[in-house]
Design an enzyme around this catalytic site. Sequence first.
Site, PDB file in Angstrom:
ATOM      1  N   GLU A  52       6.482  -0.197   8.286  1.00 17.45           N
ATOM      2  CA  GLU A  52       5.835   0.754   7.405  1.00 17.45           C
ATOM      3  C   GLU A  52       5.278   1.830   8.309  1.00 17.45           C
ATOM      4  O   GLU A  52       4.504   1.542   9.220  1.00 17.45           O
ATOM      5  CB  GLU A  52       4.687   0.056   6.684  1.00 17.45           C
ATOM      6  CG  GLU A  52       4.772   0.145   5.183  1.00 17.45           C
ATOM      7  CD  GLU A  52       3.644  -0.616   4.543  1.00 17.45           C
ATOM      8  OE1 GLU A  52       3.885  -1.753   4.110  1.00 17.45           O
ATOM      9  OE2 GLU A  52       2.533  -0.103   4.505  1.00 17.45           O
TER      10      GLU A  52
ATOM     11  N   ASP B 252      -7.900   4.728   2.393  1.00 19.24           N
ATOM     12  CA  ASP B 252      -7.926   4.082   3.695  1.00 19.24           C
ATOM     13  C   ASP B 252      -9.322   3.955   4.270  1.00 19.24           C
ATOM     14  O   ASP B 252     -10.168   4.828   4.102  1.00 19.24           O
ATOM     15  CB  ASP B 252      -7.043   4.846   4.689  1.00 19.24           C
ATOM     16  CG  ASP B 252      -5.568   4.607   4.410  1.00 19.24           C
ATOM     17  OD1 ASP B 252      -5.158   3.431   4.425  1.00 19.24           O
ATOM     18  OD2 ASP B 252      -4.842   5.577   4.145  1.00 19.24           O
TER      19      ASP B 252
END
Lengths: 405, 273
Positions: free
Chosen positions: B49, B60
């Site tokens: 990824e 995040d």
Amino acid sequence: MTSTGINSLRNGPDEEGRFGLYGGRFVAETLMPLILDLEAHYRAAKVDPAYLDEIKTLATHYTGRPSPLYFAERLTNHLGGAKVWLKREELNHTGSHKINNCLGQILLAKRMGKTRIIAETGAGQHGVATATVCAKFDLPCTIFMGATDVERQKPNVLRMKMLGAEVRPVTAGAGTLKDAMNEALRDWVTNVDTTYYLIGTAAGPHPYPEMVRDFQSVIGTELKQQFQEAEGKLPEAVVACVGGGSNAIGTFHAFLDDPEVKLYGAEAGGHGIDTENGHAASMTGGRPGVLHGNRTYLLQDSDGQILEGHSISAGLDYPGVGPEHAFLHDSKRVTYAPITDKEALDAFQLLTRTEGIIPALESAHGLAQVMKIAPAMGKDTSIVLCLSGRGDKDVESVGNYLGLL
Amino acid sequence: MSRIEKRFAECKAAGRPALVTYVMAGDPDLATSQAIMEALPQAGSDIIEFGMPFSDPMADGVAIQLGGQRALAAGMTLRGVLGMVEDFRRKDETTPIVLMGYYNPIYSFGVDRFLAAAKEAGVDGLIIVDLPPEEDAELCIPALRAGINFIRLTTPTTDDRRLPAVLKNTSGFVYYVSMTGITGAAIKSRAAVGEAVARIKSHTDLPVAVGFGIKTAEDAAEIGRHSDGIVVGTVLVEAVAGSLVDGKASDRTVAAVRDLVASLAGGVKRARG
Ligand SMILES: Cc1ncc(COP(=O)(O)O)c(C=O)c1O
């Protein structure tokens, strides 16, 4: 709210939360079910007389509505053209238009059974209004505020703390409104079950832009009627400052289908529109993109990275704008123009000295736009400015800029 | 069969979950990041990824935020990310690459232009955090048409009523986010993760990978017991951060990530043991 036919500019948003190309629901999956739930609750509340009555009663007895429409005679004489009127949102409880939205949303949060409130704030006016309604309705609240803004809007930080809010300074990025909003979204994703995110402007994912506009539309609705009573007509021009765009859309919405009324939005021109990353005029200097849940005009670099922007006014220091403004910009119904820091400071002083009203730096941007257009307009015409907030919070920063301290 | 399907099938045949590793493209600089990427398959990563850095990564935690900032400061762009994939593909034809990030840089690049370039570079899938199924017309449907998998996140708030809508245009695999929260937080209940995976599997034949909060080989083994794959990100980005000297890559940077991935790979091998 009320649509007036197929060609009306007041029909948005559509089912998907779009105003033309703009708006939408660009959020993480974690938040999606909640946003749908919020929309369902809002649809039900909007037609519930008990909910609407409660808002009305609070607006009257708590906020102090209707806010006056004031003819600024000395200012008018000074500018020498159109009559200048002020819609005095700065006289509202807590000192700005932000309370209009907070009352509507806190009642909704209550209906949804939420037990904790979070909000972002720039100038601290929305933070103060949120902390205020949380004190009144006995809900704990956390306010995210960029570290730079904590510094330049100290009086509001103190007010929030006294009202019982936790103020979390955000150091990421330039420490301004965009960064505060990122952090609020992170908190929301983490505490989605208990927490209501009380967004302070007409931006974010659907249904926020619509909801906040509806709560702020009282400004334009009142002013239309007040002006009619005073002058027996519609004003020739209406002006408001644009950060995320809540006071502006609230002021403009009632006039969107009256093409004879010119509408002006004052964006933050900072050091000037030609200074790269030195302003926060997203419509004049940006292009469409996706941030904070909606598609709208954004300040961004060639790679689609969002710029921090700059404005002397913490409340306008945001690289985006609410999606309905993006739509009104494209459709040319509203003229958006940048006002520099310097022009805003000049306007701040002018209003203070001619009318004895100290405006918020945000609202001073609107006034600077009035100063540009009023002199060229006939003496039998009128401009109304939404004076969105008072300048108590700004006296220290402005004193610094002017070398008075 | 797509590279992603093939890789999950191979892992299944080997009797273990797939190890999906997230690193930030361009962190801490282009050359080091390219070396990290190339070291991943050898160290035991099954699927890469690859984070597309964004100025405002709303989902995040601090570690990945900082990783993205390092990458942007070192000059990474979306074009640069695609260039790295292209270079990687010259040496590795089989390891699936999934780009993960936020929509705006892609929207700014132009959706069609991006999809063509991504396909050409050898990208297999996309995970775009801020594109829920309600916005499928933006990128998901065009990606599927371009032959690129669109991998959807499902979360603890995605209930049975909503799951079919979320799974509808998902392909490649389903990414179950183990918690309501941002990357880097800790998993609260491992048992709940198992139940959630079972619930998703009752709706789809796609492999289900679990991510968010997996930090150690032990976590990998435990969570991997109930899933077709596990995703590890924050600790790898932290390993990069921890190896820097004066903010710059050191001779330990690539090794720090490689060693950690090797240890996690040991974890997934024990998962069904
Ligand atoms: C007095 C005042 N006016 C305007 C704004 C800008 O917000 P909006 O554009 O949503 O009205 C703020 C925001 O902090 C404010 O405090």
